[in-house]
Design a protein around this motif. Structure first.
Motif, PDB file in Angstrom:
ATOM      1  N   UNK A   8       0.766  -0.921   0.135  1.00 25.92           N
ATOM      2  CA  UNK A   8       0.041  -0.141  -0.064  1.00 25.92           C
ATOM      3  C   UNK A   8       0.283   1.081   0.113  1.00 25.92           C
ATOM      4  N   UNK A   9       0.652   2.537  -0.704  1.00 26.70           N
ATOM      5  CA  UNK A   9       1.321   3.351  -0.696  1.00 26.70           C
ATOM      6  C   UNK A   9       0.258   4.238  -1.267  1.00 26.70           C
ATOM      7  N   UNK A  30      -4.298 -14.017   3.755  1.00 27.63           N
ATOM      8  CA  UNK A  30      -3.342 -12.958   4.842  1.00 27.63           C
ATOM      9  C   UNK A  30      -3.830 -12.060   4.711  1.00 27.63           C
ATOM     10  N   UNK A  31      -3.916 -11.189   6.220  1.00 28.50           N
ATOM     11  CA  UNK A  31      -4.445  -9.961   6.473  1.00 28.50           C
ATOM     12  C   UNK A  31      -3.796  -9.236   7.170  1.00 28.50           C
ATOM     13  N   UNK A  32      -3.610  -7.906   6.852  1.00 25.55           N
ATOM     14  CA  UNK A  32      -2.473  -7.417   6.933  1.00 25.55           C
ATOM     15  C   UNK A  32      -3.260  -5.847   7.579  1.00 25.55           C
ATOM     16  N   UNK A  60      -5.790  -8.110   1.922  1.00 24.26           N
ATOM     17  CA  UNK A  60      -6.020  -9.134   2.467  1.00 24.26           C
ATOM     18  C   UNK A  60      -6.280  -9.560   0.805  1.00 24.26           C
ATOM     19  N   UNK A  61      -5.038 -10.732   1.088  1.00 23.98           N
ATOM     20  CA  UNK A  61      -4.373 -11.500   0.284  1.00 23.98           C
ATOM     21  C   UNK A  61      -4.656 -12.950   0.721  1.00 23.98           C
ATOM     22  N   UNK A  68      -2.854  -7.953  -3.411  1.00 23.23           N
ATOM     23  CA  UNK A  68      -3.433  -7.326  -2.075  1.00 23.23           C
ATOM     24  C   UNK A  68      -4.889  -6.963  -3.159  1.00 23.23           C
ATOM     25  N   UNK A  69      -5.659  -6.689  -1.752  1.00 14.86           N
ATOM     26  CA  UNK A  69      -6.532  -5.584  -1.883  1.00 14.86           C
ATOM     27  C   UNK A  69      -6.228  -4.547  -1.968  1.00 14.86           C
ATOM     28  N   UNK A  70      -6.728  -3.568  -1.844  1.00 15.07           N
ATOM     29  CA  UNK A  70      -6.953  -2.023  -1.808  1.00 15.07           C
ATOM     30  C   UNK A  70      -7.607  -1.929  -0.680  1.00 15.07           C
ATOM     31  N   UNK A  71      -6.744  -0.996   0.251  1.00 13.32           N
ATOM     32  CA  UNK A  71      -6.530  -0.340   1.800  1.00 13.32           C
ATOM     33  C   UNK A  71      -7.899   0.090   1.508  1.00 13.32           C
TER      34      UNK A  71
END
Length: 329
Positions: A8-9, A30-32, A60-61, A68-71
Motif C-alpha cells: 500500500x502506498x 493473509x490479513x495486514x 488482504x491477500x 493484495x486488495x485495496x486498503x
C-alpha cells in the motif's frame, strides 16, 4: 535478487502509511493492518484534510501474498488511532490492538487514551464501531494478542510516564479477550530506559519470553513461569532492536524481527537460548516488521519505510542455515 512488493502506498490511505502487522486467517487468507495518516503523528486536522486524524486500514491477500486488495478503513474515530496489530483467536474472532492519541494538555503535544481493542467476527469484513479501552492512559501497545494452548490471551504493553519511568508489561484474559486483567509490570523496579513495545512468545517448556525495546540500550528479555502472572528481571539480549515481533516456524526456529540496524532479523534455532544476527531484511529504517510462514515454508515479512511517501512493503525469504535467502513474491 532482493525484491520487495508494495502492499500500500498513497491513495485513499494517505501520504503516511506505517506500523504494519500481518496474520493468517483460518480460511488461508493473509490479513495486514497498518496505520494511515498524514505524518508520524496525525492528530485531527481539518486543514490538512484529516478531520478525524490517523486511522487504521487493512489489506488482504488470497494468493499467499502475491496480490493484495485495496486498503479499507477498519477503524477511525476522532483521535489519532495508531500502531495496530491483529490476531485470530481460537474462537475464530479477530482482535486488533492499538492505541490512540488526542491533543495534549499542560504543554504536551499529545496525550494517550490507553490501550484499545476492536473485534471482528466475520474474518475482518466488519469491525466493532467503538474501541474498548483495556489498559488505562499511560499504557501503550505495539504487539498482537498472543493466545496460549489453554486459551489464555496475553497482550504485551509498555508504560511510558516520561524519562526514568518506562517499562514493559502484559495484560491477561481468560475469556477470549472480552475482559482483561490490570497491567502486570515487567522490570518496573529496575529503572531501565525500556520504551518497551513488548511482544511475547511461549517456549517449548511453557516459559514465556518477553522482548522489550530500548532506544538507549540493548533490547532486553524477561521470562515468566506462571503464564504471565509474574515476571523475572529484564536481562540484556546483547543486541539492539526496536518493535520486536516473534514468529515460531513449523520447523521450530524462532524469528525475532525488529528495527535496527535498518529492518533486521535475529533467528534462534535452540528455543531462545542463543540468537543469530542481525540479518538485514532491507536498508530502510521504518521497519516495525511482522512475519507469517507461507504454505511452502518460506516467510513473508511486512514492514514500512519512514519519511515522505512512506509505504508498506513486503519481502519473501526462505530461512537457510546461513540466514535468509530472498525470493521473488
Amino acid at each position: 535478487m532482493n525484491p520487495f512488493l508494495i502492499l500500500s502506498r498513497g491513495g485513499d490511505a494517505g501520504p503516511y502509511q506505517a506500523f504494519p502487522d500481518l496474520c493468517r486467517l483460518r480460511n488461508g487468507e493473509l490479513y495486514c493492518v497498518f496505520y494511515a495518516g498524514y505524518g508520524h503523528v496525525s492528530l485531527p486536522d481539518s486543514g490538512k484534510g484529516w478531520p478525524q486524524g490517523g486511522r487504521i486500514c487493512a489489506v488482504r491477500s488470497r494468493d499467499e501474498g502475491k496480490t493484495w486488495s485495496a486498503p479499507v478503513t477498519i477503524f477511525d474515530d476522532a483521535l489519532d488511532n495508531r500502531d495496530p496489530h491483529v490476531a485470530q483467536l481460537k474462537d475464530g474472532s479477530l482482535v486488533c490492538s492499538f492505541f490512540s492519541l488526542k491533543p495534549g494538555t499542560g504543554g504536551r503535544p499529545y496525550d494517550g487514551v490507553g490501550t484499545q481493542l476492536i473485534r471482528s467476527t466475520d474474518g475482518g469484513k466488519t469491525w466493532e464501531k467503538e474501541a474498548k479501552v483495556v489498559a488505562p492512559p499511560g499504557w501503550y501497545v505495539s504487539a498482537p494478542v498472543r493466545q496460549l494452548p489453554d486459551k489464555t490471551c496475553l497482550l504485551g504493553l509498555y508504560f511510558f510516564g516520561g524519562a526514568g519511568n518506562e517499562y514493559g508489561g502484559v495484560i491477561r484474559s481468560t475469556d477470549s479477550g472480552r475482559t482483561w486483567s490490570a497491567p502486570i509490570p515487567i522490570a518496573e523496579s529496575q529503572k531501565l530506559p525500556l520504551d518497551a513495545e513488548t511482544d511475547v512468545i511461549r517456549l517449548r517448556d511453557g516459559v514465556l519470553l518477553a522482548a522489550l525495546r530500548s532506544s538507549k540500550i540493548n533490547l532486553h528479555f524477561a521470562t515468566s513461569h506462571d503464564s504471565g502472572k509474574s515476571w523475572g528481571p529484564a536481562c540484556d539480549s546483547g543486541f539492539k532492536g526496536h518493535a520486536p515481533h516473534f514468529t515460531r516456524l513449523k520447523t521450530g526456529e524462532i524469528l525475532l524481527t525488529h528495527r535496527l540496524p535498518n529492518t533486521a532479523l535475529h533467528v534462534s534455532r535452540d528455543d531462545a537460548r542463543t540468537w543469530e544476527g542481525p540479518l538485514e531484511i532491507d536498508n530502510v529504517i521504518g521497519a516495525y516488521p511482522s512475519t507469517v510462514e507461507l504454505n511452502d515454508g518460506s516467510i513473508l515479512v511486512v514492514y514500512y519505510t519512514e519519511g515522505e511517501g512512506s509505504h508498506v512493503r513486503a519481502k519473501r525469504f526462505r530461512l537457510t542455515p546461513k540466514g535468509p535467502e530472498f525470493l521473488s513474491i
